[in-house]
Motif scaffolding. Structure first.
Motif, PDB file in Angstrom:
ATOM      1  N   LYS A  52       0.844  -1.207   0.000  1.00  0.00           N
ATOM      2  CA  LYS A  52       0.000   0.000   0.000  1.00  0.00           C
ATOM      3  C   LYS A  52       0.871   1.245   0.000  1.00  0.00           C
ATOM      4  CE  LYS A  52      -4.518  -0.922   0.725  1.00  0.00           C
ATOM      5  NZ  LYS A  52      -5.681  -0.278   0.154  1.00  0.00           N
TER       6      LYS A  52
ATOM      7  N   SER B 178       2.915   1.592  -3.293  1.00  0.00           N
ATOM      8  CA  SER B 178       2.134   1.836  -4.509  1.00  0.00           C
ATOM      9  C   SER B 178       1.476   3.203  -4.468  1.00  0.00           C
ATOM     10  CB  SER B 178       1.103   0.727  -4.723  1.00  0.00           C
ATOM     11  OG  SER B 178       0.183   0.669  -3.660  1.00  0.00           O
ATOM     12  N   VAL B 179       0.941   3.584  -3.319  1.00  0.00           N
ATOM     13  CA  VAL B 179       0.233   4.857  -3.260  1.00  0.00           C
ATOM     14  C   VAL B 179       1.204   6.025  -3.408  1.00  0.00           C
ATOM     15  CG1 VAL B 179      -1.044   6.399  -1.736  1.00  0.00           C
ATOM     16  CG2 VAL B 179      -1.799   4.036  -2.045  1.00  0.00           C
TER      17      VAL B 179
ATOM     18  N   SER C 192       2.347   6.117  -6.982  1.00  0.00           N
ATOM     19  CA  SER C 192       1.266   6.559  -7.859  1.00  0.00           C
ATOM     20  C   SER C 192       1.053   8.070  -7.754  1.00  0.00           C
ATOM     21  CB  SER C 192      -0.021   5.809  -7.503  1.00  0.00           C
ATOM     22  OG  SER C 192      -1.103   6.244  -8.281  1.00  0.00           O
ATOM     23  N   LEU C 193       1.042   8.555  -6.530  1.00  0.00           N
ATOM     24  CA  LEU C 193       0.854   9.998  -6.349  1.00  0.00           C
ATOM     25  C   LEU C 193       2.010  10.770  -6.976  1.00  0.00           C
ATOM     26  CD1 LEU C 193      -0.378  12.571  -5.210  1.00  0.00           C
ATOM     27  CD2 LEU C 193       0.640  12.013  -2.988  1.00  0.00           C
TER      28      LEU C 193
ATOM     29  N   LYS D   5      -7.642   5.530  -5.160  1.00  0.00           N
ATOM     30  CA  LYS D   5      -7.649   5.961  -3.759  1.00  0.00           C
ATOM     31  C   LYS D   5      -8.686   7.071  -3.577  1.00  0.00           C
ATOM     32  CE  LYS D   5      -4.747   7.937  -0.209  1.00  0.00           C
ATOM     33  NZ  LYS D   5      -4.321   9.328  -0.193  1.00  0.00           N
TER      34      LYS D   5
ATOM     35  N   VAL E  26      -4.969   8.879  -7.802  1.00  0.00           N
ATOM     36  CA  VAL E  26      -3.958   8.039  -7.162  1.00  0.00           C
ATOM     37  C   VAL E  26      -4.512   6.625  -7.024  1.00  0.00           C
ATOM     38  CG1 VAL E  26      -2.584   7.695  -5.060  1.00  0.00           C
ATOM     39  CG2 VAL E  26      -3.043  10.011  -5.908  1.00  0.00           C
ATOM     40  N   PHE E  27      -3.659   5.638  -7.285  1.00  0.00           N
ATOM     41  CA  PHE E  27      -4.074   4.244  -7.198  1.00  0.00           C
ATOM     42  C   PHE E  27      -3.200   3.487  -6.205  1.00  0.00           C
ATOM     43  CE2 PHE E  27      -5.501   5.899 -11.171  1.00  0.00           C
ATOM     44  CZ  PHE E  27      -6.759   5.348 -11.333  1.00  0.00           C
ATOM     45  N   ASP E  28      -3.846   2.615  -5.440  1.00  0.00           N
ATOM     46  CA  ASP E  28      -3.013   1.675  -4.697  1.00  0.00           C
ATOM     47  C   ASP E  28      -2.837   0.453  -5.575  1.00  0.00           C
ATOM     48  OD1 ASP E  28      -5.080  -0.308  -4.276  1.00  0.00           O
ATOM     49  OD2 ASP E  28      -5.657   0.599  -2.392  1.00  0.00           O
TER      50      ASP E  28
END
Ligand SMILES: Nc1nc2c(ncn2[C@H]2C[C@H](O)[C@@H](COP(=O)(O)OP(=O)(O)OP(=O)(O)O)O2)c(=O)[nH]1
Ligand SMILES: Nc1nc2c(ncn2[C@H]2C[C@H](O)[C@@H](COP(=O)(O)OP(=O)(O)OP(=O)(O)O)O2)c(=O)[nH]1
Ligand SMILES: Nc1nc2c(ncn2[C@H]2C[C@H](O)[C@@H](COP(=O)(O)OP(=O)(O)OP(=O)(O)O)O2)c(=O)[nH]1
Ligand SMILES: Nc1nc2c(ncn2[C@H]2C[C@H](O)[C@@H](COP(=O)(O)OP(=O)(O)OP(=O)(O)O)O2)c(=O)[nH]1
Ligand SMILES: O=P(O)(O)OP(=O)(O)OP(=O)(O)O
Ligand SMILES: O=P(O)(O)OP(=O)(O)OP(=O)(O)O
Ligand SMILES: O=P(O)(O)OP(=O)(O)OP(=O)(O)O
Ligand SMILES: O=P(O)(O)OP(=O)(O)OP(=O)(O)O
Ligand SMILES: [Mg+2]
Ligand SMILES: [Mg+2]
Ligand SMILES: [Mg+2]
Ligand SMILES: [Mg+2]
Ligand SMILES: [Mg+2]
Ligand SMILES: [Mg+2]
Ligand SMILES: [Mg+2]
Ligand SMILES: [Mg+2]
Ligand SMILES: [Mg+2]
Ligand SMILES: [Mg+2]
Ligand SMILES: [Mg+2]
Ligand SMILES: [Mg+2]
Lengths: 267, 267, 267, 267
Positions: free
Chosen positions: C95, C98-99, C102-103, D31, D126-128
């Protein structure tokens, strides 16, 4: 195990469940058994007593864990196969590894006098353990084949080596040099021509290793006092054999293992 | 362990190194010792023989692993602290856990007759094991405090419970109800007033558990034949004590452990 | 996400909490940025626009995650430090990684036009991410020193290399050969004597990389309409700087980071 | 990334290879997309533009990773199936998860204007991400069935809910209460009788979600200038469809996926 303000330290334990629906193989291997074998004057290359102590310890694992369906042992190691859907200890790796290794170890020490008589244990026999998850029957069978092929390779090597050294009077260095790079045919010929040993006639336990599994037998559980009639029930008892576990045959004969027998269908 | 086309199965083993520069605590705990204690008629609530077998097994761990600097045991469990910079087995979790658990187990079985004399082992004593990484001295000390506080809580409870049942003639259910929710003062008073037991005078091994660590002593390693002069050398020998390991004192007295003693500075 | 008989598949997800009370460092690094830089005609060796896009993306991470207390970036990478007691996503590794990745990625794409104007993104900028747990302030500081020392080494090398090639007319192979094995002094002299470049006067962003952290400032949050009086409040705003993060000074000036500043006391 | 005395910090990175020969599923999920959908005025219950942005991002994943053989998306999530023998990034979990999540994210941002025209992105999407290993075709199919069954359940619920609220004038609370505990038949009837909506006629993308996979087509790669003859070659191009992936049919039609189609043979 509860006491307030210190208990947060439990939170540092790792969750370590092995992937579901994979076969779990636990392999134990003697720590420094080269020295242990020397210290206890194991016969070379195979000490039947030592192997039987291993087999007894393996039987104890099968007795204790119904989900351990199969074991394979050679030298100072044993592998145990847990059913792929086992939920033993929630599949927690450390639990499974440590408990099986511990039971194996305790059983080894307790079995020792049965096979070594008065010869005392001079040091603690210690085993390392590990668990590996195998996702398919095919890979599990390759694992088992890997171990039994290893048994064959090592035993053939060791048999020739010790024949050359003990009976042939060669130095260890010379023996090693002679064997190096030789093929199976040469090894068998040397054993036969020079030492009169027919490799194929050596005990299966040395050539094939040992297999533990359950044999289901009808056993008399009691005799009716009045009628004299026997009450029989099916009982699955762990036993040792020395079958080939590389080919399909073994798995065809043991459908209860739930391991695909058809070599062509596995991938 | 090489044989060609099957060997790929090794690739399924997981790398499992514990985080570097963390203290590693390995805790072993007897499997189903409730039953094991009953089967071997352990005294209640504490069987000194059983605890001494545990302590002997713990000493064997310290003998074998220089990086195990400290151990703490109570009931059917023992915790071992490995130096935070240990590189034992590349810090591989399964190796560390299984080998320590196995050595502990073998040593337990071998130590049994030393303390139980002719009373035989009726079943295999089995231990589970786990390893936990602790990132700082503060957390490590909280771990140790957790276990020793647990010893105190359990022992006080058990001592009162068995006094009420064995000496006071209460039923187990009644005893349990009486103790439930009671505080330390009530427990101590009950023990003293009703049974004449001064809790503080009970053996430290019961109240505080057991600590294993190395004591460095000068020992005579040989005597010069000619001059009769003794040759002395420092030797670190594992020993058992029952010290408090919650407060700072213990760590001040044992700087060799490398564990911060100053409660204020930790964290 | 519930639907009966298929839902067991969730049970195959791994629990992956990072060890508590360790600093967590998440590092993202551009995938194949060698090509990406060429495709977008980044200036060599440093493209200020590209670095500013990175910095904007990093600021977005600090805006979104209060527990991200510090970031360090250079080239196509950025490291983020999460407070050691963060409970973000239960410290679940996948988590967190990846988050944040991704951000960072989304913010990079969105920041692009701010610094590259009309020059369009020709391909997706992709970053890998990883999380590492560091058990002490000392190791965390060594991590940060590792990255900033790397910045210096790479930048010095690249600056000389591109000066030799672009301004000195050397072939890349020749330039490489000249630099190989040379020391810092030679590099600085070459830059100065041959190209008139004073390395120390190059932008700090190139020499030191970029640091993102929060600056607490008093800001006017509103003006009272009646009295005209300003209402001021402390606000912690993420900002970029190019400070040295190897020495103690930085940590002394930023006690709010909670990272031990005294080089002697650490470890 | 080498610089001497600090470099030891690399040793704290964990090895995290996913079990070999298992299917790897990477699932990304938006997210806080509840808020993101509101902020960007997504249509309810399904916004075709938003789903198409997701599909474009998924196609980018298949373009970039040949080992990603299949994807399934619904709402704010997408699952990608990597071939069971993939060696992508040495099967390192963090690499696989982060890179796929990052590429998906970048592609989402870049695809946005294609479907939302001038409506700007107001915040970073944003993706987890997570990776899960599945040991057999059977479990993989159950995973895919799990997600597609979820699509159906959610979509049916949401379709009725928003019909009741938007067209039926019910309060959200009332609508929720009406649906609660109702069965599929009631939902379909309500949609049809009260709102004239035939559920089965709704777009497949809403009812079944989206599937991305490669379609192999013969394409004209060039035309011989002299002869005017077309040179055709097979090309596998990622495409979107909305097929059922619960039953056997799909897998029979797509043997190239290597997923067992025979529901009876899988276990
Ligand atoms: N003489 C004799 N030695 C045996 C017998 N079975 C096993 N051994 C010894 C010889 C081998 O060197 C050793 C097993 O090899 P390993 O590779 O497990 O080595 P070892 O246990 O010494 O080291 P390790 O701690 O496992 O890395 O055990 C036996 O029946 N007779
Ligand atoms: N009578 C007696 N029992 C003891 C003594 N030391 C330990 N035990 C027994 C009583 C406890 O029920 C048990 C230790 O508690 P555990 O929580 O470890 O439970 P147990 O080992 O039964 O289960 P486990 O497999 O660890 O979950 O061992 C002793 O000195 N005397
Ligand atoms: N021209 C130019 N190139 C840059 C700049 N910043 C980064 N790069 C490029 C040059 C480096 O080859 C690359 C970063 O090195 P890496 O070791 O991360 O390699 P790369 O991203 O190609 O591969 P990777 O996927 O990370 O293994 O990014 C810049 O400011 N200007
Ligand atoms: N109006 C509208 N909303 C959508 C659409 N697709 C997804 N959403 C929104 C509604 C859902 O609340 C949300 C997806 O549910 P999740 O369980 O993933 O929740 P959310 O992303 O808010 O939280 P999370 O960060 O994943 O825990 O996305 C759409 O097509 N139209
Ligand atoms: O006392 P412990 O730590 O063994 O606690 P437990 O409740 O027995 O749990 P576990 O299943 O971890 O042994
Ligand atoms: O024969 P193994 O599998 O024990 O092989 P090893 O070379 O001893 O390696 P390990 O360190 O994994 O025991
Ligand atoms: O739908 P999921 O799998 O994301 O389920 P969740 O309840 O959001 O759980 P998680 O914390 O694993 O994202
Ligand atoms: O610079 P790094 O840490 O990314 O180093 P690498 O050599 O690219 O290795 P990795 O495969 O861990 O990204
Ligand atoms: Mg080994
Ligand atoms: Mg061995
Ligand atoms: Mg061995
Ligand atoms: Mg327990
Ligand atoms: Mg116990
Ligand atoms: Mg216990
Ligand atoms: Mg890299
Ligand atoms: Mg890169
Ligand atoms: Mg880089
Ligand atoms: Mg979720
Ligand atoms: Mg979501
Ligand atoms: Mg969702």
């Amino acid at each position: 195990m509860a006491n307030s303000r210190f208990e947060y330290v439990r939170g540092f334990e790792r969750h370590d469940a092995l992937l579901p629906l994979c076969w779990i193989v636990v392999r134990v291997d003697g720590k420094g058994f080269h020295r242990f074998a020397d210290a206890h004057a194991f016969e070379k290359p195979n000490d039947a007593r030592a192997l039987r102590v291993m087999n007894d310890a393996a039987l104890a694992v099968l007795e204790a864990f119904p989900d351990a369906v199969l074991g394979f042992g050679e030298s100072d190691e044993y592998s145990f196969v847990l059913k792929k859907d086992t939920t033993l200890y929630g599949r927690r790796e450390a639990k499974i590894v440590s408990v099986i290794t511990s039971l194996f170890t305790a059983s080894y020490v307790m079995a020792w006098p049965r096979h070594f008589g008065d010869a005392p244990l001079l040091s603690a026999p210690v085993f390392d353990g590990r668990a590996v998850a195998y996702p398919s029957d095919a890979v599990l069978r390759d694992y088992l084949a890997w171990r039994q092929a290893d048994t064959h390779i090592n035993n053939q090597y060791n048999t020739v080596f010790w024949a050359l050294v003990d009976k042939g009077g060669e130095t260890p260095a010379k023996a090693q040099a002679m064997i190096k790079g030789s093929d199976t045919a040469w090894k068998n010929e040397t054993l036969f021509e020079r030492f009169g040993i027919n490799y194929a006639h050596l005990p299966a336990m040395y050539r094939k290793g040992s297999v533990v599994l359950r044999r289901t037998e009808e056993v008399v559980v009691k005799v009716d006092a009045a009628t004299g009639q026997e009450v029989r029930r099916k009982r699955a008892t762990p036993v040792v054999c020395h079958d080939d576990i590389i080919g399909d045959e073994f798995y065809r004969l043991h459908p209860e293992l739930g391991i695909e027998a058809d070599g062509k269908r596995r991938r």
